[in-house]
Design an enzyme around this catalytic site. Structure first.
Site: not given
Ligand SMILES: [Zn+2]
Length: 418
Positions: A109, A138, A172-173, A389
């Site tokens: 992503h 990520d 995606e997040e 995150h």
């Protein structure tokens, strides 16, 4: 009959011998090429990180899409930009056509969780074995591993596949609400889906790994309808929705404990409007996690049965809803077989270990990919890193070469499979 059995047995022996021989020997040319590509991967990571692409940053996401699309085209892919079903965000799809039989899809992503302007306080930087930057693990590392592994395979002249599809999504997040359905339907057209979320850094997990399952998410809602009345003058005329809701929450608080693969926790509730009125309406919401494909259905049935079993306040109506978000990802037998192949490939690198992470509470698009059950799915083939995150997100540079080697070798191996 007998000869068929014998033929199968011989084929199996041949396959086993062949696999064993293959598992022991490193492909030196491929390994050298992966080493040679490390600097270019770092350069790609820098370019990707320098474009801020939080899920809400549409211009940033579009620039990441431009970069990814241009790279895929340079590798010889047919590319498309596909609008997500619920927003202006676009996905990037690349398709390669080969001469073999394997149909594989690679997904990662483009969006991050970070707000615009994050680079001012969390800049891209190199420190020893670590490369820092928002979203670098990520999931920009995942995009880089896919692009550069395909570049290695192209340089090797590899065409032992029918189709390789690459899909980069931009949401995606925030749950992949606009891309999940496409991931699921595309996955069903492939034998194998490899997903490139990061794996935990060796500084935290000791060993690089892959992931075998991830919880799906859902939201359960209980809505009680009662009857409003003056709380001081005529409370007996009312039907207190708040009291009934409390009763039903207590009745169902442990309901998921009897359902394998389900977890439910009531997390917020709202009822009543003012002090002097018997509340007519009350609503409670639960966070639900699902680890089995059939758990949602069973949980909903159990909630319906339990809430109709007894009422504390007569004449109230209870409405149950269960809205499923991202489905669970379960590698299962075929995904685990992929993980075993990955482990054998890692072992070629001077016995480098590969850990199988059994489960994560975080969601993953591998859930959508495994939704139809048609493709074998494996997750966490991206770079090793930490701080996702959070703050000071980084990747470990010494995971780049093993991860390029892993994807390239795994695809080559799958291309040979009967
Ligand atoms: Zn991610």
């Amino acid at each position: 009959m007998k000869s068929t059995v014998l033929a199968r047995y011989l084929a199996l022996v041949a396959l086993t011998v062949c696999t064993t021989a293959w598992a022991q020997k490193r492909d030196d040319a491929l390994f050298a090429a992966a080493q040679g590509a490390q600097a270019a991967v770092i350069d790609t990571l820098q370019q990707l990180v320098m474009i801020e692409s939080g899920s809400g940053n549409l211009p940033g996401l579009s620039r990441v899409a431009d970069l990814a699309q241009a790279r895929l085209q340079a590798l010889g892919a047919q590319t498309e930009r596909i609008r997500t079903s619920n927003s202006e965000r676009v996905m990037v799809k690349g398709s390669f056509t080969g001469t073999g039989r394997l149909k594989a899809m690679l997904i990662a992503h483009m969006d991050t969780v970070y707000p615009d302007g994050i680079l001012a306080s969390q800049p891209y930087k190199l420190d020893g074995n670590r490369l820092y930057g928002p979203g670098i693990a990520d999931d920009k590392g995942g995009i880089a591993v896919i692009l550069h592994s395909l570049a290695l395979l192209k340089a090797q002249g590899w065409t032992d596949f029918a189709r390789i599809t690459v899909l980069f999504n931009p949401d995606e997040e925030i749950g992949s609400g606009g891309s999940g359905a496409l991931i699921e339907s595309l996955a069903a057209q492939h034998d194998v889906v490899l997903s490139y979320e990061p794996t935990a850094a060796k500084s935290m997990a000791k060993v690089e790994g892959v992931l075998l399952s991830a919880a799906g998410t859902a939201t359960a809602t209980l809505e009680v309808k009662g009857r409003a009345a003056h709380a001081g003058a005529a409370p007996e005329e009312g039907r207190n929705a708040l009291i009934e809701l409390s009763h039903q929450m207590l009745a169902t608080q442990d309901i998921a404990k009897g359902i394998p693969g389900a977890q439910l926790n009531w997390t917020y509730a709202q009822g009543g409007l003012v002090r002097n009125q018997i509340p007519e309406k009350a609503v409670a919401t639960a966070d639900v996690r699902l680890l089995k494909p059939d758990a949602a259905e069973k949980l909903k049935a159990a909630l319906l049965a339990k809430t109709s079993e007894s009422h504390r306040v007569p004449d109230t109506h209870v409405h149950v809803q269960l809205e499923v978000g991202r489905p669970p990802y379960v590698a299962g037998e075929r995904g685990t077989a992929l993980a075993q192949r990955a482990r054998a490939i890692y072992a070629e690198l001077d016995g480098r270990p590969l850990f199988f992470h059994p489960v994560t509470g975080g969601g993953t698009d591998a859930g959508f990919a495994s939704g139809s059950g048609k493709a074998a799915v494996l997750e966490s083939l991206g770079l090793a890193g930490w701080g996702f995150h959070a703050r000071d997100e980084y990747i470990e540079i010494d995971s780049i070469v093993p991860r390029l080697y892993l994807t390239s070798r795994l695809l080559q191996d799958l291309g040979k499979a009967p």
